[in-house]
Write a protein that holds these residues in place. Structure first.
Motif, PDB file in Angstrom:
ATOM      1  N   PHE A 355       0.836  -1.198   0.000  1.00 47.56           N
ATOM      2  CA  PHE A 355       0.000   0.000   0.000  1.00 47.56           C
ATOM      3  C   PHE A 355       0.875   1.254   0.000  1.00 47.56           C
ATOM      4  CE2 PHE A 355      -2.855   2.869   2.604  1.00 47.56           C
ATOM      5  CZ  PHE A 355      -3.879   2.974   1.667  1.00 47.56           C
ATOM      6  N   LEU A 376      -2.536   0.563   7.152  1.00 48.47           N
ATOM      7  CA  LEU A 376      -3.445   0.731   6.007  1.00 48.47           C
ATOM      8  C   LEU A 376      -4.170   2.071   6.099  1.00 48.47           C
ATOM      9  CD1 LEU A 376      -4.818  -2.862   5.297  1.00 48.47           C
ATOM     10  CD2 LEU A 376      -3.093  -1.551   4.043  1.00 48.47           C
ATOM     11  N   ILE A 422      -8.028  -6.065   1.936  1.00 45.94           N
ATOM     12  CA  ILE A 422      -7.640  -5.550   0.614  1.00 45.94           C
ATOM     13  C   ILE A 422      -6.543  -6.419  -0.014  1.00 45.94           C
ATOM     14  CG2 ILE A 422      -5.894  -3.898   1.450  1.00 45.94           C
ATOM     15  CD1 ILE A 422      -7.055  -1.933  -0.733  1.00 45.94           C
ATOM     16  N   ILE A 427      -5.695  -2.557  -4.641  1.00 41.41           N
ATOM     17  CA  ILE A 427      -4.795  -1.399  -4.491  1.00 41.41           C
ATOM     18  C   ILE A 427      -4.514  -0.811  -5.871  1.00 41.41           C
ATOM     19  CG2 ILE A 427      -2.483  -0.647  -3.755  1.00 41.41           C
ATOM     20  CD1 ILE A 427      -2.607  -2.679  -1.506  1.00 41.41           C
TER      21      ILE A 427
END
Ligand SMILES: Cc1ncc(COP(=O)(O)O)c(C=O)c1O
Length: 440
Positions: A355, A376, A422, A427
């Motif tokens: 991320f 995150l 996720i 992403i």
């Protein structure tokens, strides 16, 4: 059953919270269904959820175990009074929360929201000193740019001007504020905790000198501030706050309404940053956003201070009709079980570098003046349009929604806080849409 597919024709009755009502009602943005990482609009358009609803749906949308647990609870017992009565799920959930909480935060008081958690924590902090015979400790210290919900306590210790300016005479008395720690000049494009700014914590010493420690009850901060546009604690800052609080006998409250339940890669930011507060407030991820619920975790020392006097005496005159509501407890237990079974906090830690790499790829796009991240969570700061603060980011927000992505903006800062489930493909999709919207 209302499946939310028929178009709503009259939008007038509903006064929407924290919303530009007239603008919205002129061109509504509706969500009708949700599953996994996606929302769906009433017309069936898929919207990638870049913010876990509102920092709360940490296990992703539509978790069957949660809805099933809630349905079973509703059928078994819809409601139980929380005053002078108990029900098993309340005790089970308190135990389950304590199991993942920082060691020593062993007592849990249930509320229905982050705002109620904050006001509860402030009331406990003030009452704690009083029961100890230290009744002069009545001041509370918050922080500029802090967000602690919308109760009078929360807006008093909070530091967001728009949330305060309409009620200048209604703030609780005796509140002072630390400076915020946002320092773009020194920390722009930091990865993880920013290197500069530990000295902002020393301002607490100045406030103690000004007011005298004997008048101060507690300090409340968000370990990572979210609603004010992702402000990260400089390296060493929280530890120093802890040291100063210890030196002067002040309670330290971490408002973990957004950082609780895995957002940083640990259950709580207190564990992630290895700083033990006296009180933690939380909500949101406690029930995966499915049923409103909040909680306040306190140390045994605080709890024990109240457990004095005759055993028949009520120790704390505070609570809500819906404290530890059975359905919320059922949702909370099912949620914590998912976090554990799917190892979602560790997953957040594993995904954090992916991320980070992706969001820092936005550097260099038009108007991007900072990208910052932890776990995150990411903040992307844009330079404001002269004379129209917030307009640039809101424009990006609208463009993203049109293109199938939900983000969150505060002023000219975009916040991202996806669910902990996720995957790299999400992403990529998120960054793709955001890049297009920023380029426009
Ligand atoms: C740190 C913090 N505290 C308190 C709150 C208020 O929570 P609620 O909206 O559930 O009252 C929020 C909400 O975003 C928050 O981020």
């Amino acid at each position: 059953m209302n499946t939310q597919t028929s178009p709503v024709t009259d939008l007038e009755a509903y006064w929407m919270p924290f919303t530009a009502n007239r603008q919205f009602k002129g061109k509504p943005r509706m969500l009708a269904r949700a599953s996994g990482m996606y929302y769906e609009t009433p017309e069936g358009r898929r919207i990638l959820d870049g913010v876990a609803g509102l920092w709360c749906v940490n296990a992703g949308h539509g978790r069957f175990e949660i809805s099933q647990a809630v349905a079973i609870q509703l059928e078994t017992m819809d409601y139980a009074p929380p005053f002078q009565m108990g029900h098993p799920a309340a005790f089970d959930l308190a135990n389950a929360v304590v199991k993942i909480a920082p060691a020593g935060l062993d007592r849990v008081f249930f509320t229905n929201s982050g705002s109620e958690s904050v006001d509860t924590a402030l009331k406990i902090a003030l009452a704690y000193h009083r029961v100890k015979g230290d009744a002069a400790r009545v001041r509370l210290i918050g922080r500029e740019r802090g967000y602690h919900g919308v109760g009078f306590g929360g807006i008093s210790v909070g530091g967001m001007v728009a949330n305060r300016k309409a009620w200048p005479a209604s703030m609780i008395p005796g509140v002072d504020h630390l400076p915020h720690t946002h320092d773009l000049k020194r920390n722009a494009f930091s990865r993880g905790l920013p290197a500069h700014g530990v000295e902002f914590a020393d301002e607490l010493e100045r406030l103690v000198t000004l007011h005298d420690a004997s008048t101060i009850a507690a300090v409340i901060v968000e370990p990572i501030a979210g609603s004010t546009g992702v402000v990260l604690p400089p390296q060493g800052y929280l530890k120093r706050l802890r040291q100063i609080c210890d030196k002067h006998g002040l309670l330290l409250i971490f408002d973990e309404v957004i950082t609780g339940f895995g957002r940083t890669g640990s259950a709580f930011a207190a564990q992630e940053f290895e700083v033990m507060p006296d009180i933690i407030t939380c909500a949101k991820g406690l029930t995966n956003g499915a049923i409103p619920m909040g909680a306040v975790l306190v140390t045994n020392k605080i709890y024990d201070a109240f457990m004095q006097g005759p055993p028949g005496a009520i120790e704390l005159f505070h609570g809500y009709t819906y404290s530890a509501h059975p359905t919320a407890c059922a949702a909370g237990l099912a949620t914590l079980a998912i976090y554990e079974r799917e190892n979602l906090f560790a997953r957040a830690r594993t995904m954090a570098p992916v991320f980070e790499q992706a969001v820092h790829g936005l550097r260099g796009l038009p108007h991007v003046i900072d990208v910052r991240n932890y776990g995150l969570v990411a903040g992307i700061e844009l330079d404001p349009i002269a004379g129209s603060p917030g307009a640039r980011a809101f424009g990006v927000y609208l463009k993203c929604f049109e293109r199938g992505l939900l983000i969150r903006t505060t002023g000219d800062i975009i916040a991202l806080s996806p669910a902990l489930i996720i995957e790299p493909k999400h992403i990529d999709e998120l960054i793709d849409i955001l890049t297009q919207a920023l380029k426009e």
